[in-house]
Write an enzyme that holds these catalytic residues in place. Sequence first.
Site, PDB file in Angstrom:
ATOM      1  N   HIS A 101       1.530   1.743   1.475  1.00  0.00           N
ATOM      2  CA  HIS A 101       1.734   2.192   3.010  1.00  0.00           C
ATOM      3  C   HIS A 101       2.736   3.103   3.297  1.00  0.00           C
ATOM      4  O   HIS A 101       2.390   4.185   3.964  1.00  0.00           O
ATOM      5  CB  HIS A 101       1.878   0.968   3.753  1.00  0.00           C
ATOM      6  CG  HIS A 101       2.460   1.119   5.097  1.00  0.00           C
ATOM      7  ND1 HIS A 101       1.421   0.927   5.982  1.00  0.00           N
ATOM      8  CD2 HIS A 101       3.566   1.302   5.666  1.00  0.00           C
ATOM      9  CE1 HIS A 101       1.999   1.514   7.191  1.00  0.00           C
ATOM     10  NE2 HIS A 101       3.342   1.258   7.122  1.00  0.00           N
TER      11      HIS A 101
ATOM     12  N   HIS B 272       3.214   6.918   5.262  1.00  0.00           N
ATOM     13  CA  HIS B 272       4.186   7.607   6.211  1.00  0.00           C
ATOM     14  C   HIS B 272       4.614   8.840   5.116  1.00  0.00           C
ATOM     15  O   HIS B 272       4.814   9.878   6.065  1.00  0.00           O
ATOM     16  CB  HIS B 272       5.518   6.714   6.242  1.00  0.00           C
ATOM     17  CG  HIS B 272       5.330   5.832   7.457  1.00  0.00           C
ATOM     18  ND1 HIS B 272       5.147   5.983   8.723  1.00  0.00           N
ATOM     19  CD2 HIS B 272       4.905   4.084   7.338  1.00  0.00           C
ATOM     20  CE1 HIS B 272       4.886   4.622   9.460  1.00  0.00           C
ATOM     21  NE2 HIS B 272       4.689   3.762   8.613  1.00  0.00           N
TER      22      HIS B 272
ATOM     23  N   GLU C 267       1.736   4.461  13.739  1.00  0.00           N
ATOM     24  CA  GLU C 267       1.034   3.460  12.799  1.00  0.00           C
ATOM     25  C   GLU C 267      -0.422   3.457  12.864  1.00  0.00           C
ATOM     26  O   GLU C 267      -1.070   3.469  11.702  1.00  0.00           O
ATOM     27  CB  GLU C 267       1.631   2.088  12.989  1.00  0.00           C
ATOM     28  CG  GLU C 267       3.280   2.095  12.794  1.00  0.00           C
ATOM     29  CD  GLU C 267       3.245   1.749  11.085  1.00  0.00           C
ATOM     30  OE1 GLU C 267       2.482   1.812  10.340  1.00  0.00           O
ATOM     31  OE2 GLU C 267       4.576   1.774  10.998  1.00  0.00           O
TER      32      GLU C 267
ATOM     33  N   SER D 188      -3.561   4.000   5.135  1.00  0.00           N
ATOM     34  CA  SER D 188      -2.979   3.292   3.767  1.00  0.00           C
ATOM     35  C   SER D 188      -3.927   2.123   3.372  1.00  0.00           C
ATOM     36  O   SER D 188      -3.579   1.206   2.739  1.00  0.00           O
ATOM     37  CB  SER D 188      -1.626   3.230   3.646  1.00  0.00           C
ATOM     38  OG  SER D 188      -1.234   2.306   4.622  1.00  0.00           O
TER      39      SER D 188
END
Length: 200
Positions: free
Chosen positions: A67, A72, A113, A132
């Site tokens: 993730h 990110h 997100e 992700s």
Amino acid sequence: MGVEGIPQLQDVSDRLDGLTGFRVQPAAGVVPFYRFCGSLADGYFHSTQYIRDGATPFHSAEPDVLHEVIGHGSALADNRFASLYRLAGEAVQRVETEAAVQFISKVFWFTIECGLLDAPDGPRAYGASIVSSYGELDQFRSAEIRRLTIANMAGTSYDITRYQETLYSARSLAHLEDVVGGFWESCDDASIDRILAAAK
């Protein structure tokens, strides 16, 4: 960085630093939002180092290294997205009430997100939690997809442990920067209180 295996956070940090000035700060687990987000203003991203359970490869309710790096890290390598992260951090550092911090967290969730961008063939995911997660990528178009507005997020709930039932899509990256970047750049406790009051 090698082409096989999970990259070391130091390698990711060095690469990001050269691209956008962000550095990766290893974290043992989930970092409280105020600390996590506030550090973004100073160019630090707190990243976990563990990998999701092999029994649930398609989705992880907690932020694992996949993730962090795929979701990110790819965004933080781009100057326009990196600027949005910094603005979110500056907003958290500026406000004083818990309600304001929680609302900034909600906007962060629905954009950084779990954000979407419009495309001719349907919305495309850019949010770290979606890109992700193979499972979320496979099903996010079945969610209720709403137009991007800050005020509407105030009345929308979410559950980080499940695939999202409601998502927001911006018309373009420029639209995302105008709406969300503009909000984080100017918001304060009073303006957030007004948004929350209007949503009741």
